[in-house]
Design a protein around this motif. Structure first.
Motif, mmCIF file in Angstrom:
data_model
loop_
_atom_site.group_PDB
_atom_site.id
_atom_site.type_symbol
_atom_site.label_atom_id
_atom_site.label_comp_id
_atom_site.label_asym_id
_atom_site.label_seq_id
_atom_site.Cartn_x
_atom_site.Cartn_y
_atom_site.Cartn_z
ATOM 1 N N ARG A 189 -30.300 32.361 -76.529
ATOM 2 C CA ARG A 189 -30.232 33.744 -76.057
ATOM 3 C C ARG A 189 -31.375 34.072 -75.102
ATOM 4 O O ARG A 189 -31.192 34.824 -74.131
ATOM 5 N N LEU A 190 -32.554 33.545 -75.359
ATOM 6 C CA LEU A 190 -33.682 33.785 -74.455
ATOM 7 C C LEU A 190 -33.421 33.166 -73.094
ATOM 8 O O LEU A 190 -33.798 33.723 -72.059
ATOM 9 N N ASP A 191 -32.774 32.003 -73.074
ATOM 10 C CA ASP A 191 -32.413 31.374 -71.803
ATOM 11 C C ASP A 191 -31.437 32.256 -71.030
ATOM 12 O O ASP A 191 -31.587 32.444 -69.815
ATOM 13 N N ILE A 218 -30.209 35.552 -66.474
ATOM 14 C CA ILE A 218 -29.384 36.592 -65.857
ATOM 15 C C ILE A 218 -30.259 37.690 -65.248
ATOM 16 O O ILE A 218 -29.993 38.181 -64.147
ATOM 17 N N PHE A 219 -31.331 38.088 -65.936
ATOM 18 C CA PHE A 219 -32.267 39.045 -65.342
ATOM 19 C C PHE A 219 -32.918 38.440 -64.103
ATOM 20 O O PHE A 219 -33.172 39.132 -63.119
ATOM 21 N N GLY A 220 -33.192 37.128 -64.161
ATOM 22 C CA GLY A 220 -33.884 36.457 -63.069
ATOM 23 C C GLY A 220 -33.078 36.350 -61.790
ATOM 24 O O GLY A 220 -33.643 36.127 -60.715
ATOM 25 N N ILE A 221 -31.751 36.511 -61.882
ATOM 26 C CA ILE A 221 -30.933 36.509 -60.672
ATOM 27 C C ILE A 221 -30.495 37.929 -60.308
ATOM 28 O O ILE A 221 -29.609 38.130 -59.479
ATOM 29 N N GLU A 248 -40.160 29.640 -67.498
ATOM 30 C CA GLU A 248 -40.669 28.397 -66.909
ATOM 31 C C GLU A 248 -39.588 27.325 -66.813
ATOM 32 O O GLU A 248 -39.582 26.516 -65.873
ATOM 33 N N GLN A 249 -38.659 27.305 -67.753
ATOM 34 C CA GLN A 249 -37.627 26.264 -67.776
ATOM 35 C C GLN A 249 -36.603 26.441 -66.658
ATOM 36 O O GLN A 249 -35.892 25.494 -66.311
ATOM 37 N N HIS A 250 -36.514 27.636 -66.105
ATOM 38 C CA HIS A 250 -35.520 27.878 -65.060
ATOM 39 C C HIS A 250 -35.947 27.333 -63.697
ATOM 40 O O HIS A 250 -35.130 27.279 -62.778
ATOM 41 N N LYS A 303 -35.613 36.484 -58.694
ATOM 42 C CA LYS A 303 -36.260 37.727 -59.136
ATOM 43 C C LYS A 303 -37.326 37.434 -60.183
ATOM 44 O O LYS A 303 -37.434 38.129 -61.191
ATOM 45 N N VAL A 304 -38.144 36.419 -59.959
ATOM 46 C CA VAL A 304 -39.074 35.971 -60.986
ATOM 47 C C VAL A 304 -40.300 36.881 -61.120
ATOM 48 O O VAL A 304 -40.902 36.957 -62.193
ATOM 49 N N GLU A 305 -40.659 37.595 -60.047
ATOM 50 C CA GLU A 305 -41.860 38.440 -60.101
ATOM 51 C C GLU A 305 -41.670 39.572 -61.108
ATOM 52 O O GLU A 305 -40.722 40.356 -61.030
#
Length: 688
Positions: free
Chosen positions: A455-457, A462-465, A507-509, A514-516
């Motif tokens: 779930r954390l992944d 999804i937030f990161g994109i 870090e694994q992605h 949208k990493v900032e």
């Protein structure tokens, strides 16, 4: 005012079973709204439905609208008269009202005086308004997909065949969906196919029941339950009644008749979940268990006919279920020929999300996080890593492709058959727990590690994109994932830092657009779920706000603090201390205090401030071990004793003393008081 019962029934071809209840309720609500808008009085509203009809009974429906006084406003008084004589504006308004100018009145408003007219308007007959109200209610029904039939341009969920509209014993003249309203309805398609002339609206349900139709949805549903339980008792077995299946079956029949059939015992070699899914999904059967909770080679079907030869109906169902179960057995045998680990490569061709890669990529990322979590909670990191790698492998099996609801369940079976460690096999099932808010959480440490990592992944990816959920769209079920993570951490009593876990998952992605600020964004989103969680637990939202004001990133710690604040809020001292803390917060903010809590005892001039300083020192020493043990409830109980010295301080001490050193010392004393409570939460929020 006289009243009667109103009946509306729309006869249709078989409706989708899943839509029957919602359509019936929507039709009732549409009529209720229409009558309310028309100001017509009515009593109880009852919605009925079967596969072949939607119906609504409205009791004690008034025969007309109430008479009412209608007020019309005309031109302003200044424009209505000139030199004492009515202007054309005044005369025109009077003509529109059908009266002379001298019959008009003056209406006083906050914007001046206007010419006006009041008249008594007779209420319109209910029967004259019902056609329009019913037409609007039917047209507004939330039909999933409309269709047309024959040469007609009319659209509805299914072809319509008859329309009943009765007010008391009179037919309401109306035409809706191309049908002319009448008093003619129809009973069961086979048991009572002849037309039935309804004498009046009252007695509708009883009349249909005589014609082998149970139109009362709730009664039909419970009749099915009773029949299924009775059939099971005859077989000395326990019937498992899935409520969703019961709803669906109730939407398929008008006259339920439960019958028991059987299947070959050889199919019991297949995992029971496979057989149950096949029986439920394909045939809508209820399954039976023996006294040990094991599946029996029996099923209960609900027919829509009272057959003269029920055995023939049973045998027909047995013939139908046999190939279905044979398919399940074939899928099971086929899947077992390929170990789960060998299916790992197949995940590389299954896209999880275009920007986030395949399920194989997701498995690699989750494996790292799962291993870390297992190390932190005292689990076996190798088992967690292995389980995360195998977690999605059953998605490419024949059984799960046919029955998606078996994902995780089949993975567990296949892992055991492959000789994987029991902890790994169990984790493949537990990875999907909890499925909803009331579901159990994974019980094994390996299962908890994999469930959290997966779930954390998803959340960070999804937030990161840039596809965070909105109020109406959440295609990746991120809300459910966030709540599940919180439940596992809190109910599993896992003292893990969510910020740390999210950082590792990000870090694994590798690279994300949208990493900032991503970790803080996801963390805030997840902790915000505690607002609803608190309310579900019976806590006021202020308990959540009090803790949220602190930088708490461990969900278990967050929950403990909320429970402590909730308990503290019920104490008599809470209101006074919350108000005092709010006052302290305002004073310190206004004076732009540097945050120092270092108090110089020699500068304490007043007895009240000396007593408060001593009380704070004593309480700090007393609660320090409680804070270390995270026993926040006990700590706040001890701090409640500060109410009296705090009240006395504010009554007797001038904080803003003229001497700068004394003033600064008193501000430090207040900061010390605030800091002591902030070890738990900002209880000033309880003032909201």
């Amino acid at each position: 005012m006289a009243s009667s019962t109103f009946l509306l029934e729309l006869g249709v071809e078989e409706l989708p079973p899943g839509a029957i209840d919602s359509l019936a309720e929507a039709l009732a609500e549409g009529l209720r709204r229409g009558l309310s808008d028309a100001e017509i009085d009515f009593g109880a509203i009852r919605a009925h439905a079967t596969p072949r009809r939607l119906a609504v009974e409205i009791l004690e429906l008034a025969d007309k609208q109430p008479d009412r006084e209608v007020e019309r406003r005309g031109p302003a008084l200044a424009a209505a008269f000139k030199d004492g004589q009515p202007t054309k504006a005044a005369e025109g308004f009077a003509r529109s009202c059908g009266v002379g100018v001298d019959e008009l009145i003056h209406l006083e408003t906050d914007k001046g005086t206007w010419l006006g007219y009041r008249e008594q308007q007779q209420g319109e007959a209910t029967t004259a308004l019902l056609p329009g109200i019913a037409d609007k209610a039917i047209t507004a029904l939330p039909v999933p997909k409309n269709m047309r039939w024959g040469a007609s341009r009319i659209e509805f969920s299914r072809p319509v065949h008859w329309l009943v509209m009765l007010y008391g014993d009179a037919v309401v003249e109306a035409e809706i969906l191309g049908l002319t309203a009448s008093r003619t309805t129809y009973g069961h398609r086979f048991h009572a196919p002849e037309a039935i002339e309804l004498a009046q609206a009252d007695g509708y349900l009883a009349t249909l029941e005589e014609a082998y139709v149970l139109a009362d949805r709730h009664k039909r549903r419970e009749r099915i339950r009773e029949q299924v339980l009775a059939e099971a008792e005859c077989q000395e077995a326990e019937a498992v009644i899935d409520e969703a299946l019961l709803d669906e079956v109730s939407g398929l029949v008008e006259w339920p008749v439960a019958l028991t059939g059987s299947f070959d015992e050889r199919f019991l070699e297949v995992p029971p979940e496979c057989l149950i899914s096949s029986m439920k999904a394909n045939q809508k059967y209820f399954h039976l268990l023996d006294s040990d909770g094991k599946l029996k080679p029996l099923f209960i079907t609900v027919a829509n006919i009272e057959s003269r030869d029920p055995q023939q109906v049973i045998e027909g169902n047995e013939r139908v279920i046999r190939p279905r179960l044979a398919d399940a057995a074939f899928f099971y045998d086929t899947d077992r020929k390929t170990p789960l680990a060998e299916r790992r490569d197949g995940l590389a061709s299954v896209v999880f999300q275009q920007q986030l890669g395949t399920l194989a990529d997701k498995a690699d990322r989750s494996a790292v996080v799962a291993r870390h979590i297992a190390e932190r909670i005292g689990g076996d990191p190798l088992h967690a890593e292995r389980a995360a790698q195998l977690a999605k492998c059953d998605l490419v099996t024949e059984m799960v492709l046919e029955f998606p609801e078996l994902q995780g369940i089949m993975g567990c079976y296949y892992a055991r058959q492959d000789g994987e460690p029991e902890a790994v096999a169990r984790a493949l099932y537990e990875q999907y727990l909890p499925r909803n808010a009331g579901d159990e959480i994974p019980q094994s440490q390996t299962g908890q590690a994999v469930a959290l990592a997966d779930r954390l992944d998803t959340l960070t990816g999804i937030f990161g994109i840039g596809q965070r959920p909105t109020g109406t769209k959440d295609p990746f079920a991120l809300r459910r994932a966030a709540i599940a993570v919180l439940n596992i951490l809190v109910k599993g009593e896992l003292d893990l830092d969510l910020r740390e876990l999210l950082s590792l998952a990000v870090e694994q992605h590798g690279e994300l657009p949208k990493v900032e600020g991503l970790v803080d964004l996801v963390l805030d989103y997840m902790l915000e779920r505690f607002r609803a969680w608190a309310q579900d637990e019976g806590m006021a939202v202020e308990s959540y706000l009090a803790v949220r004001a602190r930088p708490v990133t461990k969900p278990l710690d967050f929950a403990r603090r909320m429970r402590a604040v909730h308990g503290f809020a019920a104490r008599d001292e809470a209101t006074a201390l919350a108000a005092a803390n709010k006052r302290v917060s305002n004073i310190l903010a206004k004076q732009e205090h540097d945050g120092s809590t270092r108090v110089n005892p020699e500068l304490l001039q007043e007895h009240a401030e000396q007593v408060l300083h001593q009380a704070l020192a004593a309480r700090r020493e007393e609660v320090a071990p409680l804070f270390r043990a995270a026993d926040y409830s006990a700590a706040l109980d001890r701090l409640a004793a500060l109410r009296e010295p705090v009240d006395t301080f504010f009554d007797e001490v001038m904080v803003m003393a003229e001497e700068p050193a004394v003033r600064a010392n008193r501000l430090a004393l207040l900061a010390d008081l605030q800091a002591l409570f902030l070890e738990v939460a900002d209880i000033a929020e309880l003032q909201q």
